[in-house]
Design a protein around this motif. Sequence first.
Motif, short mmCIF file in Angstrom:
data_model
loop_
_atom_site.label_atom_id
_atom_site.label_comp_id
_atom_site.label_asym_id
_atom_site.label_seq_id
_atom_site.Cartn_x
_atom_site.Cartn_y
_atom_site.Cartn_z
N TRP A 66 -4.02 30.95 38.86
CA TRP A 66 -5.41 30.56 38.62
C TRP A 66 -6.11 31.52 37.67
CZ3 TRP A 66 -6.57 25.86 39.49
CH2 TRP A 66 -6.03 25.15 40.56
N HIS A 67 -5.80 32.81 37.75
CA HIS A 67 -6.49 33.76 36.88
C HIS A 67 -6.01 33.66 35.43
CE1 HIS A 67 -2.94 36.38 36.72
NE2 HIS A 67 -2.80 36.13 38.01
N ASP A 68 -4.88 32.95 35.19
CA ASP A 68 -4.39 32.74 33.82
C ASP A 68 -4.89 31.43 33.22
OD1 ASP A 68 -2.92 35.11 33.77
OD2 ASP A 68 -1.21 34.15 34.77
N ILE A 69 -5.54 30.60 34.02
CA ILE A 69 -6.00 29.29 33.55
C ILE A 69 -7.41 29.41 33.00
CG2 ILE A 69 -6.54 26.92 34.23
CD1 ILE A 69 -4.39 27.15 36.38
N TYR A 70 -7.57 28.94 31.76
CA TYR A 70 -8.89 28.98 31.13
C TYR A 70 -9.67 27.69 31.40
CZ TYR A 70 -12.44 28.67 27.46
OH TYR A 70 -13.61 28.50 26.77
N TRP A 90 -4.77 18.23 29.89
CA TRP A 90 -4.09 19.41 29.39
C TRP A 90 -4.64 20.65 30.09
CZ3 TRP A 90 -0.17 18.79 25.83
CH2 TRP A 90 -0.11 17.54 25.21
N LEU A 91 -3.76 21.57 30.39
CA LEU A 91 -4.13 22.87 30.93
C LEU A 91 -4.13 23.88 29.79
CD1 LEU A 91 -2.80 24.55 34.14
CD2 LEU A 91 -2.78 25.81 31.99
N TYR A 92 -5.23 24.59 29.62
CA TYR A 92 -5.34 25.64 28.61
C TYR A 92 -5.36 26.99 29.32
CZ TYR A 92 -6.47 22.20 25.01
OH TYR A 92 -6.42 21.16 24.12
N ASP A 93 -4.49 27.92 28.84
CA ASP A 93 -4.50 29.25 29.43
C ASP A 93 -5.36 30.19 28.59
OD1 ASP A 93 -3.01 29.91 27.19
OD2 ASP A 93 -1.12 30.15 28.27
N ASN A 94 -5.42 31.44 28.98
CA ASN A 94 -6.29 32.40 28.31
C ASN A 94 -5.82 32.75 26.90
OD1 ASN A 94 -8.10 32.68 30.52
ND2 ASN A 94 -6.64 34.06 31.53
N ASP A 95 -4.57 32.46 26.58
CA ASP A 95 -4.06 32.71 25.23
C ASP A 95 -4.28 31.52 24.29
OD1 ASP A 95 -3.18 35.25 25.84
OD2 ASP A 95 -1.24 34.54 26.58
N GLY A 96 -4.90 30.46 24.78
CA GLY A 96 -5.15 29.29 23.95
C GLY A 96 -4.03 28.28 23.94
N ARG A 97 -2.95 28.53 24.67
CA ARG A 97 -1.86 27.57 24.74
C ARG A 97 -2.22 26.45 25.71
NH1 ARG A 97 2.78 31.89 26.00
NH2 ARG A 97 1.06 32.55 27.34
N ARG A 98 -1.66 25.28 25.46
CA ARG A 98 -1.94 24.16 26.33
C ARG A 98 -0.64 23.56 26.87
NH1 ARG A 98 -3.68 18.71 22.94
NH2 ARG A 98 -1.66 18.33 21.95
N PHE A 99 -0.73 22.99 28.07
CA PHE A 99 0.41 22.36 28.73
C PHE A 99 -0.04 21.01 29.28
CE2 PHE A 99 0.73 26.96 29.25
CZ PHE A 99 1.95 27.21 28.64
N LEU A 100 0.75 19.99 29.03
CA LEU A 100 0.44 18.67 29.55
C LEU A 100 0.69 18.63 31.05
CD1 LEU A 100 -0.26 15.66 29.00
CD2 LEU A 100 2.20 15.28 28.70
N ARG A 142 -8.39 26.69 18.75
CA ARG A 142 -8.47 26.04 17.45
C ARG A 142 -7.32 26.46 16.54
NH1 ARG A 142 -14.09 27.03 18.23
NH2 ARG A 142 -13.94 28.98 17.04
N VAL A 143 -6.96 27.74 16.58
CA VAL A 143 -5.84 28.20 15.75
C VAL A 143 -4.55 27.54 16.18
CG1 VAL A 143 -4.44 30.21 15.16
CG2 VAL A 143 -6.92 30.39 15.14
N ARG A 144 -4.30 27.50 17.47
CA ARG A 144 -3.07 26.87 17.96
C ARG A 144 -3.05 25.37 17.69
NH1 ARG A 144 0.24 30.02 20.92
NH2 ARG A 144 -0.59 32.02 21.68
N ALA A 145 -4.22 24.74 17.73
CA ALA A 145 -4.29 23.31 17.41
C ALA A 145 -3.91 23.07 15.95
CB ALA A 145 -5.68 22.76 17.70
N GLY A 146 -4.38 23.96 15.04
CA GLY A 146 -3.99 23.85 13.64
C GLY A 146 -2.50 24.05 13.44
N HIS A 147 -1.92 25.03 14.12
CA HIS A 147 -0.48 25.26 14.03
C HIS A 147 0.30 24.07 14.58
CE1 HIS A 147 -0.89 29.94 13.86
NE2 HIS A 147 -1.39 29.32 12.80
N ARG A 148 -0.21 23.49 15.66
CA ARG A 148 0.47 22.33 16.26
C ARG A 148 0.45 21.14 15.32
NH1 ARG A 148 -1.81 22.98 20.65
NH2 ARG A 148 -3.57 21.59 20.38
N LYS A 149 -0.68 20.92 14.67
CA LYS A 149 -0.78 19.83 13.71
C LYS A 149 0.15 20.07 12.52
CE LYS A 149 -2.68 15.98 12.34
NZ LYS A 149 -2.51 14.72 13.10
#
Length: 211
Positions: A66-70, A90-100, A142-149
């Motif tokens: 829970w403490h890692d979930i943003y 989607w779950l977003y963590d504190n590093d900006g990564r997302r998981f379905l 936003r940065v990770r979303a750009g990299h993902r695209k």
Amino acid sequence: MAVVIGNCLLQLTRPDHIPVRYKLLAPAVIAALLVWAGLAARRGLTSVGADGVTVRGAFRVRRRAWHDIYDLRAEERPKQGRADNRWLTWLYDNDGRRFLLPNVDDWQLPDLRAEIDELRALAAAHHGKVWEPRPEVEARIRVRAGHRKAQERAIIWALLAFFAGGICLVWEVTTDGEPHPFLLLLCAPLAAYALLLPFFRRLASRAPAHT
């Protein structure tokens, strides 16, 4: 899907000049995709407990405390038919990564918004504070979303290079030329991906940020 696969296998049984080793490639790819889809449908789940959220896919199990979930967000899938799930979570963590989160969608849950609000309240209870946006995490998202695209675009071009290489390979085989499957089906797609990924990432970094 059954009709398409059946027709593909039927075409492979027709007599022609294509060697058998090349014909076995298509059934191998189809079998791998079917195995992955079956495992994803059978094993995929999202479980929530006191220690956090666990996401299980076809082959991987990922856990976030829970403490890692943003944040937990429902995002709409563009251009989806009425029979498909239009909203995914989607779950977003504190590093900006997302998981379905498998099965947490409007197809499985009658009130997806209420489900997400309940999960957010549960996360806030474990955090000890109400959720609020953090600019530094939003910037990472936003940065990770750009990299993902950029990665998605590079993969599309790599697939186009793969199909073009397949057409060239069939042409070489049917015209009694010297086939180069390793070069056409592996080296060319990988080269297209490696060359275009930095280009698309540079374009994404220059695009204006959207909130």
